[in-house]
Design a protein around this motif. Structure first.
Motif, PDB file in Angstrom:
ATOM      1  N   VAL A   1      53.842  38.136  49.868  1.00  0.00           N
ATOM      2  CA  VAL A   1      54.128  36.947  49.078  1.00  0.00           C
ATOM      3  C   VAL A   1      53.181  36.917  47.888  1.00  0.00           C
ATOM      4  N   SER A   2      53.543  36.152  46.865  1.00  0.00           N
ATOM      5  CA  SER A   2      52.698  36.004  45.681  1.00  0.00           C
ATOM      6  C   SER A   2      52.013  34.647  45.734  1.00  0.00           C
ATOM      7  N   THR A   3      50.714  34.637  45.458  1.00  0.00           N
ATOM      8  CA  THR A   3      49.953  33.397  45.532  1.00  0.00           C
ATOM      9  C   THR A   3      49.010  33.271  44.341  1.00  0.00           C
ATOM     10  N   TYR A   4      48.503  32.057  44.120  1.00  0.00           N
ATOM     11  CA  TYR A   4      47.490  31.736  43.112  1.00  0.00           C
ATOM     12  C   TYR A   4      47.882  32.186  41.698  1.00  0.00           C
ATOM     13  N   PRO A   5      49.088  31.860  41.214  1.00  0.00           N
ATOM     14  CA  PRO A   5      49.465  32.260  39.854  1.00  0.00           C
ATOM     15  C   PRO A   5      48.778  31.397  38.794  1.00  0.00           C
ATOM     16  N   TYR A   6      48.509  32.002  37.651  1.00  0.00           N
ATOM     17  CA  TYR A   6      47.905  31.304  36.519  1.00  0.00           C
ATOM     18  C   TYR A   6      48.360  32.019  35.258  1.00  0.00           C
ATOM     19  N   ILE A   7      48.493  31.283  34.146  1.00  0.00           N
ATOM     20  CA  ILE A   7      49.073  31.881  32.940  1.00  0.00           C
ATOM     21  C   ILE A   7      48.207  31.606  31.717  1.00  0.00           C
ATOM     22  N   ALA A   8      48.206  32.573  30.800  1.00  0.00           N
ATOM     23  CA  ALA A   8      47.586  32.416  29.477  1.00  0.00           C
ATOM     24  C   ALA A   8      48.517  33.075  28.475  1.00  0.00           C
ATOM     25  N   VAL A   9      48.479  32.608  27.236  1.00  0.00           N
ATOM     26  CA  VAL A   9      49.364  33.147  26.205  1.00  0.00           C
ATOM     27  C   VAL A   9      48.530  33.616  25.027  1.00  0.00           C
ATOM     28  N   VAL A  10      48.760  34.839  24.606  1.00  0.00           N
ATOM     29  CA  VAL A  10      48.100  35.411  23.431  1.00  0.00           C
ATOM     30  C   VAL A  10      49.184  35.679  22.403  1.00  0.00           C
ATOM     31  N   GLY A  11      49.111  34.978  21.248  1.00  0.00           N
ATOM     32  CA  GLY A  11      50.214  35.052  20.301  1.00  0.00           C
ATOM     33  C   GLY A  11      51.430  34.409  20.938  1.00  0.00           C
ATOM     34  N   ASP A  12      52.470  35.191  21.139  1.00  0.00           N
ATOM     35  CA  ASP A  12      53.643  34.699  21.861  1.00  0.00           C
ATOM     36  C   ASP A  12      53.898  35.524  23.129  1.00  0.00           C
ATOM     37  N   VAL A  13      52.829  36.176  23.620  1.00  0.00           N
ATOM     38  CA  VAL A  13      52.954  37.014  24.814  1.00  0.00           C
ATOM     39  C   VAL A  13      52.306  36.311  26.009  1.00  0.00           C
ATOM     40  N   PRO A  14      53.074  35.990  27.050  1.00  0.00           N
ATOM     41  CA  PRO A  14      52.478  35.386  28.250  1.00  0.00           C
ATOM     42  C   PRO A  14      51.883  36.444  29.170  1.00  0.00           C
ATOM     43  N   TYR A  15      50.711  36.130  29.712  1.00  0.00           N
ATOM     44  CA  TYR A  15      50.046  36.962  30.698  1.00  0.00           C
ATOM     45  C   TYR A  15      49.907  36.142  31.984  1.00  0.00           C
ATOM     46  N   VAL A  16      50.211  36.756  33.101  1.00  0.00           N
ATOM     47  CA  VAL A  16      50.159  36.058  34.383  1.00  0.00           C
ATOM     48  C   VAL A  16      49.254  36.826  35.340  1.00  0.00           C
ATOM     49  N   VAL A  17      48.332  36.113  35.979  1.00  0.00           N
ATOM     50  CA  VAL A  17      47.520  36.704  37.037  1.00  0.00           C
ATOM     51  C   VAL A  17      47.958  36.085  38.350  1.00  0.00           C
ATOM     52  N   TYR A  18      47.927  36.850  39.401  1.00  0.00           N
ATOM     53  CA  TYR A  18      48.336  36.363  40.716  1.00  0.00           C
ATOM     54  C   TYR A  18      47.842  37.347  41.762  1.00  0.00           C
ATOM     55  N   THR A  19      48.017  37.013  43.022  1.00  0.00           N
ATOM     56  CA  THR A  19      47.696  37.945  44.088  1.00  0.00           C
ATOM     57  C   THR A  19      48.952  38.258  44.882  1.00  0.00           C
ATOM     58  N   GLU A  20      49.042  39.481  45.331  1.00  0.00           N
ATOM     59  CA  GLU A  20      50.102  39.886  46.253  1.00  0.00           C
ATOM     60  C   GLU A  20      49.496  39.971  47.636  1.00  0.00           C
ATOM     61  N   GLY A  21      49.933  39.088  48.514  1.00  0.00           N
ATOM     62  CA  GLY A  21      49.358  39.009  49.847  1.00  0.00           C
ATOM     63  C   GLY A  21      48.955  37.579  50.145  1.00  0.00           C
ATOM     64  N   SER A  22      49.157  37.148  51.340  1.00  0.00           N
ATOM     65  CA  SER A  22      48.912  35.760  51.691  1.00  0.00           C
ATOM     66  C   SER A  22      47.455  35.502  52.031  1.00  0.00           C
ATOM     67  N   GLY A  23      47.129  34.217  52.098  1.00  0.00           N
ATOM     68  CA  GLY A  23      45.792  33.818  52.518  1.00  0.00           C
ATOM     69  C   GLY A  23      44.716  34.277  51.563  1.00  0.00           C
ATOM     70  N   LEU A  24      43.634  34.838  52.129  1.00  0.00           N
ATOM     71  CA  LEU A  24      42.484  35.249  51.330  1.00  0.00           C
ATOM     72  C   LEU A  24      42.406  36.759  51.171  1.00  0.00           C
ATOM     73  N   SER A  25      43.488  37.443  51.458  1.00  0.00           N
ATOM     74  CA  SER A  25      43.434  38.904  51.484  1.00  0.00           C
ATOM     75  C   SER A  25      44.325  39.550  50.426  1.00  0.00           C
ATOM     76  N   GLY A  26      44.690  38.813  49.383  1.00  0.00           N
ATOM     77  CA  GLY A  26      45.615  39.348  48.398  1.00  0.00           C
ATOM     78  C   GLY A  26      44.993  40.360  47.461  1.00  0.00           C
ATOM     79  N   ILE A  27      45.857  41.170  46.847  1.00  0.00           N
ATOM     80  CA  ILE A  27      45.464  42.113  45.805  1.00  0.00           C
ATOM     81  C   ILE A  27      45.781  41.465  44.462  1.00  0.00           C
ATOM     82  N   ALA A  28      44.790  41.314  43.600  1.00  0.00           N
ATOM     83  CA  ALA A  28      44.972  40.603  42.341  1.00  0.00           C
ATOM     84  C   ALA A  28      45.506  41.527  41.258  1.00  0.00           C
TER      85      ALA A  28
END
Length: 273
Positions: A56-83
């Motif tokens: 599952v995907s968790t903890y998403p957050y977004i930032a935009v540079v110019g008109d390009v969106p960047y998204v960070v998130y983790t793949e994996g539930s709980g506290l063990s996700g890969i960012a």
């Protein structure tokens, strides 16, 4: 005389018709704009951004540079996700930016951009004592912002681990902001108490001294046009809610500029998140 009357009547009728046509056009335009304003276009869905079928995907957050969106998130539930960080390309596809932020055990990912569009990510490093870590993108990969990357922002063990008491006393509720020189500032909880640091010469340096008794959650930070930092947090005192506190740094100490409740007590004394 008759011709003049007909001419005047035609002018009046034309003006009325023109007004009605113009009014109809304006109403139509407003209707179209209102309809368009209410529509959110999908820039990416789960299968495009995070195509993994096993995590599952968790903890998403977004930032935009110019008109390009960047998204960070983790793949994996709980506290063990890969960012991971991904961006939307001009053709509508999503691609990964740099390598994975970590091999495993990451949570509460966030992404920010400074005034020059330089990207920073923060996350909780659960594999190394539940430390708050910050990295920046150097154009090809994500690198630690500290000269000594083993020294993450928060190095103390035990009391600040997730699940510690009193309630809400973790480093997860952090926020980052930048001054006009693009120096990053970060506000977070260290051993339950509020802390603000800024990055100077590759090291996180404390900005003044904050309360050693307040238990801060919901930490936020902003800087005004004169590079004066302000912070906000909720002093939960071990509960799930509490009063809002706002402080301003005057160059040597933090001054309390907390809002006074205009009606009753609930707006500023019984707050959560």
């Amino acid at each position: 005389m008759k011709n003049q009357l007909l001419f005047n009547f035609a002018k009046i009728l034309f003006r009325k018709m023109s007004f009605r046509m113009a009014a109809f056009a304006v109403l139509t335009l407003l209707s179209v704009q209102h309809s368009f304003a209410q529509q959110w276009g999908i820039l990416g869905n789960d299968t495009e951004i995070s195509p993994s079928t096993t995590n599952v995907s968790t903890y998403p957050y977004i930032a935009v540079v110019g008109d390009v969106p960047y998204v960070v998130y983790t793949e994996g539930s709980g506290l063990s996700g890969i960012a991971k960080v991904k961006k939307r390309n001009t053709d509508g596809t999503w691609s990964q930016v740099g390598s994975d932020l970590s091999a495993t055990a990451v949570s509460f990912t966030r992404i920010y951009r400074d005034g020059n569009g330089k990207l920073y990510v923060g996350y909780l490093d659960n594999a190394n004592g539940t430390k708050l870590a910050v990295k920046t993108f150097d154009g090809s990969d994500w690198v630690a912002v500290e000269t000594n990357p083993s020294n993450n922002i928060y190095a103390s063990a035990g009391t600040a681990d997730i699940g510690a008491t009193p309630a809400g006393s973790t480093t997860i509720r952090y926020e980052m902001a930048f001054d006009s020189n693009n120096v990053p500032y970060i506000a977070y909880s260290e051993a339950t108490h509020p802390v603000v640091k800024k990055l100077l010469n590759g090291a996180w340096t404390a900005v003044g001294t904050l309360s050693a008794t307040d238990i801060s959650t919901g930490n936020g930070i902003a800087l005004d046009s004169n590079n004066v930092p302000y912070i906000v947090y909720i002093n939960t005192a071990g509960a799930n809610n509490g009063p809002i506190k706002v402080l301003r740094f005057d160059g040597s100490s933090w001054a309390d500029v907390s809002p006074i409740s205009p009606v009753g007590t609930a707006p500023t004394t019984n707050v959560r998140h």
